[in-house]
Structure formats: structure tokens, C-alpha cells
Design a protein around this motif. Structure first.
Motif, PDB file in Angstrom:
ATOM      1  N   LEU A 971      42.750  -8.981  78.729  1.00 39.73           N
ATOM      2  CA  LEU A 971      41.315  -8.940  79.031  1.00 39.73           C
ATOM      3  C   LEU A 971      40.540  -8.459  77.811  1.00 39.73           C
ATOM      4  N   CYS A 972      41.047  -7.402  77.162  1.00 38.43           N
ATOM      5  CA  CYS A 972      40.394  -6.907  75.949  1.00 38.43           C
ATOM      6  C   CYS A 972      40.347  -8.014  74.894  1.00 38.43           C
ATOM      7  N   GLY A 973      41.477  -8.715  74.740  1.00 38.92           N
ATOM      8  CA  GLY A 973      41.547  -9.794  73.757  1.00 38.92           C
ATOM      9  C   GLY A 973      40.534 -10.888  74.064  1.00 38.92           C
ATOM     10  N   ALA A 974      40.429 -11.262  75.356  1.00 38.46           N
ATOM     11  CA  ALA A 974      39.525 -12.349  75.749  1.00 38.46           C
ATOM     12  C   ALA A 974      38.068 -11.950  75.487  1.00 38.46           C
ATOM     13  N   LEU A 975      37.722 -10.711  75.842  1.00 38.04           N
ATOM     14  CA  LEU A 975      36.343 -10.247  75.588  1.00 38.04           C
ATOM     15  C   LEU A 975      36.054 -10.290  74.090  1.00 38.04           C
ATOM     16  N   CYS A 976      37.020  -9.878  73.274  1.00 38.92           N
ATOM     17  CA  CYS A 976      36.807  -9.889  71.821  1.00 38.92           C
ATOM     18  C   CYS A 976      36.656 -11.304  71.280  1.00 38.92           C
ATOM     19  N   ARG A 977      37.408 -12.257  71.867  1.00 34.86           N
ATOM     20  CA  ARG A 977      37.242 -13.647  71.425  1.00 34.86           C
ATOM     21  C   ARG A 977      35.817 -14.122  71.719  1.00 34.86           C
ATOM     22  N   MET A 978      35.302 -13.750  72.901  1.00 36.86           N
ATOM     23  CA  MET A 978      33.926 -14.162  73.262  1.00 36.86           C
ATOM     24  C   MET A 978      32.916 -13.543  72.300  1.00 36.86           C
ATOM     25  N   ILE A 979      33.104 -12.249  72.017  1.00 33.99           N
ATOM     26  CA  ILE A 979      32.148 -11.556  71.129  1.00 33.99           C
ATOM     27  C   ILE A 979      32.204 -12.172  69.728  1.00 33.99           C
ATOM     28  N   SER A 980      33.431 -12.380  69.223  1.00 35.65           N
ATOM     29  CA  SER A 980      33.561 -12.877  67.848  1.00 35.65           C
ATOM     30  C   SER A 980      32.969 -14.279  67.710  1.00 35.65           C
ATOM     31  N   THR A 981      33.010 -15.068  68.816  1.00 30.00           N
ATOM     32  CA  THR A 981      32.559 -16.458  68.726  1.00 30.00           C
ATOM     33  C   THR A 981      31.036 -16.556  68.878  1.00 30.00           C
ATOM     34  N   ASN A 982      30.480 -15.829  69.837  1.00 26.29           N
ATOM     35  CA  ASN A 982      29.022 -15.896  70.088  1.00 26.29           C
ATOM     36  C   ASN A 982      28.511 -14.482  70.369  1.00 26.29           C
ATOM     37  N   VAL A 983      28.360 -13.700  69.300  1.00 27.19           N
ATOM     38  CA  VAL A 983      28.063 -12.273  69.498  1.00 27.19           C
ATOM     39  C   VAL A 983      26.748 -12.060  70.264  1.00 27.19           C
ATOM     40  N   ASP A 984      25.799 -12.991  70.049  1.00 23.66           N
ATOM     41  CA  ASP A 984      24.488 -12.754  70.676  1.00 23.66           C
ATOM     42  C   ASP A 984      24.478 -13.089  72.161  1.00 23.66           C
ATOM     43  N   ALA A 985      25.544 -13.747  72.626  1.00 28.43           N
ATOM     44  CA  ALA A 985      25.551 -14.147  74.045  1.00 28.43           C
ATOM     45  C   ALA A 985      26.192 -13.079  74.930  1.00 28.43           C
ATOM     46  N   VAL A 986      26.579 -11.939  74.322  1.00 32.61           N
ATOM     47  CA  VAL A 986      27.285 -10.905  75.103  1.00 32.61           C
ATOM     48  C   VAL A 986      26.437  -9.635  75.136  1.00 32.61           C
ATOM     49  N   PRO A 987      26.225  -9.050  76.328  1.00 33.80           N
ATOM     50  CA  PRO A 987      25.493  -7.769  76.408  1.00 33.80           C
ATOM     51  C   PRO A 987      26.385  -6.645  75.867  1.00 33.80           C
ATOM     52  N   LEU A 988      26.292  -6.435  74.531  1.00 34.80           N
ATOM     53  CA  LEU A 988      27.247  -5.541  73.861  1.00 34.80           C
ATOM     54  C   LEU A 988      27.202  -4.120  74.420  1.00 34.80           C
ATOM     55  N   GLU A 989      25.970  -3.623  74.747  1.00 40.11           N
ATOM     56  CA  GLU A 989      25.831  -2.220  75.191  1.00 40.11           C
ATOM     57  C   GLU A 989      26.705  -1.931  76.411  1.00 40.11           C
ATOM     58  N   GLN A 990      26.858  -2.956  77.304  1.00 39.86           N
ATOM     59  CA  GLN A 990      27.718  -2.721  78.476  1.00 39.86           C
ATOM     60  C   GLN A 990      29.188  -3.054  78.181  1.00 39.86           C
ATOM     61  N   VAL A 991      29.402  -4.144  77.444  1.00 35.04           N
ATOM     62  CA  VAL A 991      30.773  -4.660  77.322  1.00 35.04           C
ATOM     63  C   VAL A 991      31.623  -3.817  76.367  1.00 35.04           C
ATOM     64  N   VAL A 992      31.069  -3.466  75.197  1.00 31.68           N
ATOM     65  CA  VAL A 992      31.923  -2.847  74.173  1.00 31.68           C
ATOM     66  C   VAL A 992      32.462  -1.474  74.622  1.00 31.68           C
ATOM     67  N   PRO A 993      31.623  -0.585  75.222  1.00 29.03           N
ATOM     68  CA  PRO A 993      32.191   0.703  75.672  1.00 29.03           C
ATOM     69  C   PRO A 993      33.326   0.499  76.699  1.00 29.03           C
ATOM     70  N   ALA A 994      33.160  -0.464  77.604  1.00 33.17           N
ATOM     71  CA  ALA A 994      34.216  -0.719  78.610  1.00 33.17           C
ATOM     72  C   ALA A 994      35.497  -1.182  77.916  1.00 33.17           C
ATOM     73  N   LEU A 995      35.281  -2.031  76.892  1.00 30.56           N
ATOM     74  CA  LEU A 995      36.418  -2.565  76.134  1.00 30.56           C
ATOM     75  C   LEU A 995      37.152  -1.438  75.411  1.00 30.56           C
ATOM     76  N   VAL A 996      36.410  -0.616  74.676  1.00 33.28           N
ATOM     77  CA  VAL A 996      37.041   0.471  73.901  1.00 33.28           C
ATOM     78  C   VAL A 996      37.726   1.463  74.843  1.00 33.28           C
ATOM     79  N   GLY A 997      37.176   1.591  76.051  1.00 32.99           N
ATOM     80  CA  GLY A 997      37.776   2.499  77.040  1.00 32.99           C
ATOM     81  C   GLY A 997      39.189   2.090  77.445  1.00 32.99           C
ATOM     82  N   CYS A 998      39.532   0.816  77.224  1.00 24.85           N
ATOM     83  CA  CYS A 998      40.881   0.343  77.602  1.00 24.85           C
ATOM     84  C   CYS A 998      41.897   0.526  76.470  1.00 24.85           C
ATOM     85  N   LEU A 999      41.424   0.947  75.274  1.00 26.84           N
ATOM     86  CA  LEU A 999      42.343   1.064  74.136  1.00 26.84           C
ATOM     87  C   LEU A 999      43.087   2.393  74.212  1.00 26.84           C
ATOM     88  N   PRO A1000      44.269   2.534  73.552  1.00 27.33           N
ATOM     89  CA  PRO A1000      44.996   1.511  72.799  1.00 27.33           C
ATOM     90  C   PRO A1000      45.669   0.503  73.741  1.00 27.33           C
TER      91      PRO A1000
END
Length: 1091
Positions: A971-1000
Motif C-alpha cells: 500500500l505504501c509503495g502504491a501510494l508513492c507510485r501515485m505521488i511520484s507520477t502525478n504529485v498535484d493530484a494527491v492531497p499530500l497533507e492527508q496522505v503523506v503523514p499516513a504513509l510515513v506512519g506505516c514505516l519502516p
């Protein structure tokens, strides 16, 4: 000359060597006189001594076989007359036999139509009212037909009418026997016009066999081959009669008053039928009757005071080579497991197995365990996912059964489970290892046969443990080293050497501390030359090869050159196929560690291996010939005999090696020589790949010899040959990459032009499923390595795409392709599904090698075949494979020229399938679906933006519910693929903290690359957002930096990001670092200073 010749021939039968030698010289002289032919004819028809008549017939046969054209035409004509007269007046069966073989060879040269007297004689004799005439008429017919089935084709219908009459002659078993053998010989050549006749004969054939069984069991056993021949060449003839044939075979197999070889023949017919026609067997409801008949055989106790062969003390422990009815019954279940859908098989089989396991009778318990053991290979997925803990519990309990027969069977079952039910079986390590180590602690007291079985189970279990073996290493290695140094019994030493190889496969570098004493022992074994050490030496070479591959380059390299010399010394001094085979594997292993050590010896090594491939050693033809003595035209020792234009002298031998296939009742090949050929192919392929340019002088000769093996009778050799052909292509590609000359490029294209069409054709026509899987796997590796070079030939893309399509549609020969039954789509044997997976894996590889627009029309054909396997009614394995393959195709389209356009056009079709997969009950299917959605977003690029809101809502919903660690990583990988491909189409403020919360990431380390590339990109795009998350990012990075499961490039990207934090935001960075545990702080500072 006739009397003189008879005199010489009678001397040849004397028991005195000097007399025989003298007679041989005289005979050689006699053979230089053209009058030899009429003289032999006269002796053959006139001598009073049957042995001499037979010798004359055999000599004539050899003469005719090689020199028919040189016999003068009058002698030829008179020979045709004399041989038929001699045959009809002969009273001795052995002489009739030799005369009929002489006729067979003459027909080869003359064709039936140029010998009308023969046809007339056959016609009269086979229809004679005298039973004896009918017998010998059918004997003659049989010999003539067996060696010339094709020229008689015009007479087949007439012959089949004759057979239908002869088969009614139940009081004349010899006539039945020859009739059935002749029917067997022509089956493969019959065409459509004979079909109905053949079909109508089958009921009489079954009755005739029943009578033949009462009269002569060994003839009946040979005659039963007719069923195998019919199944193989013309299955449609027997489909209407399958139930009757099965009934007959089960009756014979179950009748303990009959001899074992006949029962084995009958039971193996059933196994063969299941292999070829499992759908028909199921459709005609024959599964239950077969199981009901073979279970009593499987669980029968041996006669009082005896043991089953596999329980005898001197048994080799692999439990495989005992050809008896009990073993055949287990083989039938094994074949069912490999060729039937597990759901259908288990429904019938499990109740019977459970009854056995619960029985008071030890042989019933043994039978139940054997049954579980042979199911493991063919029904691995079914057992792993549906019933693993219960079957393991059964086996563990049986390990401590009061009866040794049951304990042995449970060790065999555990070995089979360990081999086939990975990775799940290894999770039961804590329960199983103590039991197995307990067995080893009593090494010295137990009987060797039983210890062998314990080692079999232990090895298979340990081999797959990986790092999990660490806690047991000290105990294991102490036991093994002590056995190497102290055991009196060579077999125990051999078992310990083999076990060390299995331990090395799991432990890899962890074994380094034990390496010196192990090597000392192995060297000791390998430098002795006594015969009784042979199998210990063979095993030592095998283990040495494993160590070369596992212990680590630095540790093994210093020994590499010595190993090669050791191997060459052994094969110079000892002629043994098993030993040679193991040296090939050793060279192969060394080539992966230090190829330079092989280079000086390549001439010697390739010469030995190519000789092994050319050799006919170990292949024996069963010539139907009374072994009196046989004359062989020996073309080598010639004296001034040139006016004949061909050398022409005669030698006496006990047998005739140069038999043509048709004269032969069958071939048997010693297994050791087959294994040697197989290993020679495997090794040549790997050595060519590892040694690269150094192998160039040997590539062509090696390729030619390996290419010859592609239609070798034994399937393992064919599979290895195809594998090596693929390795040669990859080797040539590597050489061209390193030295891109036009010559090297042309050599590669020329090789691919031979190999790839050969692969495509054999996927369609090869009968053995295992071989086809091997070809597909090799073809995939060639495409993966050679990429666009594999598709330089304009026809290639179509050929490969179509053959993949045919496998997915089950249209090839090994998939029972001409099947007349409607196929049950959702249920198939696991190996049939696996075959389709090998084909499917080729699709993303092709997608990555050619421009997307070119592949698009073929992809449109292939996708529906994959999508049909994503339905919820399909098996987990099918759903996981199809969704995974779709994901990999999309991943390939990311980088393929024109890929985004094609991916964008496919997205409407694929999105619903992938979104449904995200909700699947199985974690692997969810995992592959998430991966596929990420790749779809990435491949479709800007076109895919409209689907982002829906995809993001699916993912955020998942994040709250998902518990499987690998799925969360993806899931983390898929979200990152979406961000890397179309960064402006993703609400970063909500998505990135949730993503980082799943690391490592916890399980799927490959996705670290996607994640940290994305975070590095975000740091330049939205630095403030990333800085807010510095603390969790720094904490996650300590799990990635210095982790050998994460690639170097990702580690460098991450280290640079951390350096940025340290240099430009030092206060926040220090705060983040000090909140970490001490050892993680150390990891971090080491990584920063190293980068």
C-alpha cells in the motif's frame, strides 16, 4: 561348399576356444566366396542339427541386413523362396524365430508388394484350419510387421479383420499372444479408416487377455502393453471402453495369486491412463472404483515372516525403486495427485485415508501415511492452505508410533512434506526439529536402514529453514562431524556428508566456523581410490558443490583451483558415470564463484561432457535373439578385399550392438547414464554463462551436441537440454554486451533464430508437462536477458504470443489438448495450473522487450485469458497469479516505449478487476491487486489522474482495516507510485503523514526503493511537509541503512536525504536522533559518515 560350411558351423558350437578360433578364420575365408549365400540357404533348410540351422539363418540375416544390394539377383530370388519353405517345414521354435527375423529384414529391402509369396503364405497360414500353422503364421506376421509397420499400411484393414477372428480363438493362447503383439506394433501407424475396426476389436481383446493370463502370465504381461500403445497413439479408440479396461486392470492388479510383474503391468496401465486422460476417468466416475481396488493393495500386510521391500534393513531409503503392486498403488495415487483437481480427489480419498490412520493394524497406518506422503507433490497448495496443521500433527504423532514400520513411513511422509509444502512447513520448526534431533541422538544403536530414513526427513526439512537453522547449528554440526570422524559404517558417513550439504543450503555463511574440519574430511574421502568408498566420494563431491555455492566467495575461492584439479584427477582414474556426473556439478558450482579457475581446464572439461552426451553407454537394446552367437559385419579389420567396394569381413560376438530400432523389443537405459547426460547439459549451460568469453571456442560444439539431445527418449535429459540451449543464448548475449562487435551480434541472432523457434514448437508438441514447464521457464529467462534482441526476427513476437495464448487456453499436446470433454474451468490439477503460470510469466517479459504499440494487439488477446482467472470462484493460486501478472504487465508498460498510451487505454478494463482484488479474502491476492493499482497509476501517467480520487478512497479504507504486513508495505509503495507520477493530484497533507506512519516496511523490502525515491522527490517539491515528518522518517531510516536486503542505490538516496536534514536542519535533526535507542543512533552516524 555346403558340407564344408556345416562342418565349420558345428565347430563353432564346440566348447573349445582353439577350435572356435580356427573355425572363425575358416568362416571369414568362406564369406569371401559369393557362393556363401546359396550354401547358407542349403544348411538352413537341410542340416539335421537345429542349432546349426539357426546359426545359418542368423548369418544370412546379418548378411542381408548390410549387403542386400551386393547379393546377386538370382540368389536373392532363390533366398526368398528357400526361406519360406524352410519356415513352413521347420519344427523347432527357436529356428522358426530366427527364420521369421530373417524374413523381417528381407521385407525391409524388398517391400511386401515385391514379395507376393510372402503375402500369400501369411494369408494361408494365419487362416489355416491347423492351430499349429496359425501359430507360426502369426509368429511370422508379428516379426515382419514389427520391423516394417509402415509398408504394410495398405493391408491394415484386412489385418484388423483377421485379428478380430484370431482373437476369438481362445483355445490357442500362442496365437492370441502373437496377434496382440502385432496389433500393438501397428497401433501407432493406423489412420482414420482403421479406427472403427480397431474400436470394435477392443471387447474381444479384453476377453482374449483374460484367457492369455490363465495360459501364460509372462506373455500376458507383455501383451498388456497394447493398452499403453492405444492410449498413447489413439486414445479415441479406447475412450468408449475405458471402464472395461480399468476393470480388467484392477482385477489383475488385485489378484494376489498372479505373479507380481503381471500385477505391476496392470496397475501401471491405470497410472498411465490417469496421466493421459484424467478428465475421462473422472467423467466416467472411475475414481471411486479405482481407489476402492488399490487401497487394499496399499495397506496389505506382507506374508508372515516377510517385510515390505522398503522396510528391509538393506533398503537404500528412497523407497522408490521397488516394483511391486504396493508401490504401484502408491504410484497411482501419486499420479492422481499430479493430474486431478485436488478438490475432487480429496473428497473421495480422505475418508479412506483417515480410516487407515486410525486403525489398530500397523500396515493400515503405514498405508495411510504413504498416501499422505505421495499427495504432497501434486496437491501442495491444497494441503498447505487447507489442512497443513492436521496432517503434520498426524505425522508427528506417528514419529513416536510403537511400530517401526509406521515410524519409517512417517519419516518418509515428513521428508515429502518438507520438500513440497514450503514455506509453511518450516514454520513448524520448533515442534519438528527436537523430534528429528532425537532420532539422530540414537544414531549408533539404530539399524542403518532406519537411520537412512531419518536422515531423508531431516535433510529435506533443514534445507529450507534458512536462518531459522541457527539455533540448531552447534548440535547438528557436532553430530555430523563426529559421524565423519568416528562412524565405522561408510553408509553413516555418507549420510552425514549429505546432511552437511543440506545444512549448508540453509545456513550459508553461518557455516563458516565449521568449514575447515568439513573440508579436511571431504578431501580425505576424495583422494582415496578404493571401490567401497565410491558412493561416499560421489556424495562428497555433491556436498563440495553445495559449499562452493553457499559458503561465500571469499571463503571458497582459495580452494577453487584445487577442486577443479581434484575433479579431473578422479575422472582420469575412475570410470564411473555417477562420479563423473558429480564432477560436472562441481565445475558448474566453481564457475559461479571463480570462473577464472576453470578457464585453463575448459578443453578437458568440455571434452569429457560432450563425450558423455554422445555416448550410448548404458543403453541396452533387448534383441529378441537366442544368444547362441551372432555374426557381425565388422567394417574395421579388412584385408585387401577391395573389389567388393565395401569392406567385408566377419567377427564373432555374443551380441549384436548395431541393432536398428525396429529389431529391438525395447530399450533399457541405466539411470546413472541418464543422470550423467542430464547433469552434463545443466553444467555446460551454467559454465558457458559463468565463463563468458573464455567459453566462446567451445560454444558451437557444445551447442550442437546439446541440441541433438532435444529428442532424447528420457524426459529429464530433454528438459536439461532445453535449459542449456537457453543458457547458451544468455551467455552469447553477455559476450556481445561486453564486446559489442558485429560478429558477436550476428552470432547471438543466429543462435536465437535456432533456439526460440525450437522452444515454441516443443511447447506445442512435447508430451511431458514437466519438460514444457522447463522450456517455458528457460524461454522466459532468455527473453528477460536478451530483451529486444529476442524479437529482432519479425515473426517472433507473434509466435511467442500465440504459444503463450495456446498454453493459457490448454491447447497444447501435454495439456491433453485435443480434449473432447467440456473442460471444468474452475478445477484443474495444480500442476496444470502451474504450467499456465509459467506461460503467463512470459507476458510481462515480452511487454518489457518490445514497443507497446506492437505488442498491444497480442496483449488484447491475452488479457481476457488472465482476467477469467480472477473470478472469486477460481482457486487462490489462480487469482493470485492472474492479478500478479496483470500488475507485472503494467509495471513493464511504465518503461516500454509507448507504454503509457497502452496502459491508459486498458485502464477501464483493468481497474474493476484490481479493485475487486483489493477486497479478496486472501492476503496474497490483495497484495498483488494493490501492487497492480500502483503500477496502473504509474503506467497510465497523466491519463490516469481521473481515477485518483476513487483509488485513494479504496486505499485509505484499506489502511484502517488491513492487518497483513506485506499488504501494508505494498500500500505504501502504491501510494508513492501515485505521488511520484502525478504529485498535484494527491492531497499530500492527508496522505503523506499516513504513509510515513506505516514505516519502516516490514516484509517487502523491494518497495523501499519506491518509498524513499518518493520521499526524496517530495523533499524538493514540498520541503515543509517532509520536515514536519522528520522524526518518523529518521527513525524508519535506521532500519534501511546498512540492511543487506535493501539495494545500494536506495541506501544512497536515503543517506543523502538524511545528510540534507543534518546539514540544513540540524536542530530538528539532533532532536530526532536523540529520541532513538543508542544502537540505532550508531547505525545512523555510521551510514552518514560512509556516504
Amino acid at each position: 561348399m555346403t558340407e564344408e560350411l556345416e562342418q565349420i558351423l558345428s565347430q563353432l558350437t564346440q566348447p573349445d576356444n582353439a577350435v572356435i578360433q580356427q573355425a572363425t578364420i575358416q568362416l571369414k575365408q568362406a564369406f569371401k566366396d559369393p557362393a556363401i549365400i546359396p550354401a547358407l540357404c542349403a544348411v538352413m533348410s537341410g542340416s539335421q542339427n537345429p542349432q546349426i540351422r539357426q546359426s545359418a539363418a542368423v548369418m544370412l540375416r546379418l548378411r542381408v541386413k548390410k549387403h542386400w544390394k551386393k547379393i546377386n539377383p538370382n540368389d536373392r530370388e532363390s533366398l526368398k523362396t528357400v526361406v519360406l519353405q524352410a519356415f513352413m517345414q521347420e519344427t523347432e521354435h527357436t529356428v522358426q524365430h530366427s527364420l521369421s527375423q530373417l524374413c523381417a529384414v528381407m521385407v525391409k529391402h524388398e517391400t511386401p508388394d515385391r514379395w507376393p509369396d510372402l503375402l500369400q503364405l501369411l494369408n494361408q497360414a494365419t487362416k489355416s484350419s491347423n492351430p499349429h500353422d496359425r501359430q507360426i503364421g502369426l509368429l511370422l506376421l508379428n516379426k515382419v510387421m514389427e520391423s516394417n509397420p509402415e509398408p504394410f499400411k495398405p493391408h491394415y484393414c484386412q489385418l484388423l479383420q483377421l485379428f478380430s477372428v484370431v482373437l476369438q480363438d481362445l483355445e490357442n493362447p500362442t496365437a492370441l499372444y502373437y496377434c496382440i503383439l502385432t496389433l500393438t506394433a501397428i497401433t501407432a501407424y493406423t489412420g482414420t479408416e482403421e479406427m472403427n475396426l480397431m474400436r470394435s476389436i477392443i471387447p474381444s481383446l479384453i476377453v482374449a487377455l483374460k484367457h492369455l493370463i490363465k495360459a501364460d502370465q509372462s506373455q500376458a504381461s507383455e501383451a498388456m502393453e497394447v493398452f499403453n500403445e492405444l492410449m498413447e497413439s489413439e486414445v479415441s479408440i479406447i475412450v468408449p471402453h475405458i471402464a472395461d479396461i480399468v476393470r480388467l486392470c484392477l482385477e489383475v492388479g488385485s489378484d494376489s495369486t498372479l505373479n507380481d510383474s503381471l500385477r505391476v503391468k496392470a496397475l501401471s496401465c491405470i497410472a498411465f491412463l490417469i496421466k493421459l486422460k484424467s478428465k475421462t476417468v473422472l467423467k466416467q466416475k472411475l475414481l471411486t472404483p479405482i481407489l476402492q481396488a488399490i487401497f487394499p493393495i496399499l495397506i496389505a500386510a506382507p506374508p508372515p515372516g516377510e517385510q515390505d521391500p522398503e522396510d528391509e534393513e538393506d533398503d537404500s531409503g528412497d523407497g522408490i525403486d521397488n516394483d511391486n503392486p504396493k508401490h504401484c498403488s502408491a504410484q497411482i495415487i501419486d499420479t492422481m495427485a499430479l493430474h486431478m483437481p485436488p478438490e475432487k480427489l480429496f473428497q473421495q480419498l480422505m475418508p479412506m485415508t483417515q480410516t487407515c490412520l486410525a486403525s489398530e493394524n500397523p500396515y493400515q497406518r503405514k498405508g495411510g501415511l504413504m498416501c499422505l506422503a505421495v499427495l504432497a507433490e501434486g496437491c501442495a497448495d491444497h494441503i498447505r492452505t487447507k489442512m497443513l496443521s492436521s496432517v503434520l500433527q498426524t505425522v508427528c504423532q506417528s514419529l513416536s508410533d510403537s511400530n517401526q514400520v509406521v515410524r519409517s513411513a512417517s519419516l518418509f511422509a515428513l521428508g515429502q512434506f518438507s520438500e513440497h509444502l514450503q514455506p509453511e512447513v518450516s514454520k513448524y520448526c520448533a515442534e519438528l526439529m527436537p523430534l528429528l534431533l532425537g532420532y539422530l541422538s540414537s544414531l549408533n544403536q539404530a539399524k542403518v536402514g532406519h537411520v537412512t530414513k531419518a536422515f531423508y526427513a531431516l535433510e529435506n526439512f533443514m534445507e529450507n529453514l534458512g536462518e531459522g537453522i541457527e539455533p540448531y547449528l552447534p548440535t547438528l554440526m557436532e553430530t555430523m562431524l563426529s559421524a565423519l570422524n568416528n562412524a565405522e559404517n561408510l553408509k553413516i558417513k555418507e549420510l552425514a556428508v549429505s546432511a552437511i550439504g543440506a545444512i549448508a543450503n540453509a545456513a550459508k555463511e553461518l557455516l563458516v566456523p565449521y568449514f575447515p574440519p568439513v573440508i579436511e574430511s571431504l578431501k580425505g574421502f576424495l583422494t582415496t581410490t578404493t571401490e567401497e568408498m565410491r558412493s561416499l566420494q560421489t556424495q562428497s563431491l555433491d556436498t563440495l558443490s553445495v559449499l562452493a555455492r553457499t559458503i561465500g566467495k571469499d571463503v571458497f575461492s582459495p580452494l577453487a583451483a584445487e577442486c577443479v584439479r581434484l575433479g579431473l584427477n578422479l575422472t582420469d582414474t575412475i570410470d564411473d558415470p555417477d562420479l563423473r556426473r558429480c564432477t560436472y556439478s562441481l565445475y558448474s558450482a566453481v564457475s559461479t564463484v571463480s570462473p577464472d579457475c576453470l578457464t585453463p581446464h575448459l578443453t578437458a572439461i568440455t571434452t569429457i561432457m560432450l563425450l558423455a552426451l554422445k555416448s550410448n553407454e548404458g543403453i541396452t537394446a533387448h534383441v529378441e535373439e537366442d544368444k547362441t552367437f551372432v555374426l557381425l559385419d565388422d567394417d574395421d579389420d579388412d584385408d585387401n578385399d577391395t573389389e567388393l567396394g565395401e569392406k567385408d569381413s566377419v567377427d564373432f560376438l555374443v551380441d549384436e550392438p548395431e541393432t536398428e530400432l525396429h529389431d529391438v523389443a525395447g530399450f533399457s537405459v541405466e539411470n546413472a547414464y541418464i543422470d550423467e547426460k542430464e547433469d552434463a547439459c545443466d553444467a555446460l549451460g551454467e559454465i558457458a554463462f559463468s565463463t563468458g568469453a573464455a567459453f566462446q571456442p567451445f560454444l558451437e560444439s557444445s551447442f550442437q551436441q546439446v541440441y541433438e539431445m532435444r529428442d532424447f527418449p528420457h524426459e529429464d535429459v530433454r528438459r536439461a537440454a532445453f535449459g542449456a540451449m537457453g543458457q547458451f543464448c544468455r551467455a552469447q548475449h553477455q559476450v556481445w554486451k561486453e564486446n559489442p562487435t558485429e560478429t558477436n551480434h550476428q552470432a547471438l541472432l543466429k543462435l536465437l533464430d535456432v533456439v526460440l523457434p525450437c522452444f515454441v514448437e516443443n511447447v506445442r508438441t512435447e508430451h511431458e508437462r514437466q519438460v514444457v514447464m522447463g522450456i517455458l521457464e528457460t524461454m522466459n529467462n532468455v527473453i528477460k536477458s536478451c530483451k529486444e534482441e529476442a524479437f529482432k526476427n519479425p515473426a517472433r513476437l507473434k509466435d511467442i504470443s500465440h504459444v503463450i495464448r495456446d498454453v493459457l487456453k490448454k491447447k497444447t499436446v501435454c495439456q491433453d489438448g485435443g480434449g473432447d470433454e467440456a473442460d471444468d474451468e474452475e478445477h484443474q490439477a495444480e500442476y496444470d495450473a502451474m504450467l499456465q503460470e509459467f506461460a503467463g510469466e512470459g507476458i510481462p517479459l515480452v511487454a518489457a522487450s518490445v514497443p507497446a504499440d506492437k505488442f498491444s494487439p497480442f496483449l488484447n488477446d491475452l488479457l481476457p485469458l488472465l482476467m477469467s482467472k480472477t473470478k472469486s470462484s477460481c482457486t487462490v493460486a489462480d487469482r493470485s497469479f492472474s492479478v500478479g501478472t496483470i500488475g507485472e504487465i503494467l509495471q513493464a508498460l511504465v518503461t516500454a516505449p509507448g507504454g503509457p498510451g497502452v496502459a491508459g487505454r486498458l485502464s477501464n478494463r483493468l481497474l474493476p478487476v484490481l479493485v475487486a482484488g483489493v477486497r479478496d479474502s486472501d492476503a496474497e491476492v490483495r497484495n498483488n491487486s494493490v501492487f497492480g493499482l500502483g503500477c496502473l497509476a504509474q503506467a497510465a501517467g497523466p491519463i490516469g489522474v481521473t481515477d485518483y480520487p476513487m483509488m485513494l478512497s479504496v486505499f485509505s479504507n484499506m489502511l484502517t482495516k488491513e492487518s497483513d504486513l506485506r499488504v501494508i508495505d505494498n500500500l505504501c509503495g502504491a501510494l508513492c507510485r501515485m505521488i511520484s507520477t502525478n504529485v498535484d493530484a494527491v492531497p499530500l497533507e492527508q496522505v503523506v503523514p499516513a504513509l510515513v506512519g506505516c514505516l519502516p516496511l516490514k516484509e517487502d523490502m523491494e518497495e523501499n526503493k519506491t518509498v524513499f525515491n518518493c520521499l526524496a522527490m517530495l523533499y524538493t517539491h514540498s520541503p515543509a511537509l517532509v520536515l514536519k515528518l522528520m522524526k518518523p522518517i529518521v527513525a524508519a531510516s535506521t532500519h534501511v541503512l546498512g540492511n543487506n536486503k535493501v539495494d545500494q542505490e536506495t541506501q544512497i538516496t536515503l543517506a543523502q536525504l538524511i545528510k540534507e536534514f543534518a546539514q540544513h536542519h540540524s536542530a530538528d535533526f539532533q532532536a530526532a536522533v536523540t529520541s532513538l535507542p543508542v544502537e540505532q543512533q550508531a547505525t545512523l552516524s555510521a551510514a552518514i559518515s560512509a556516504s
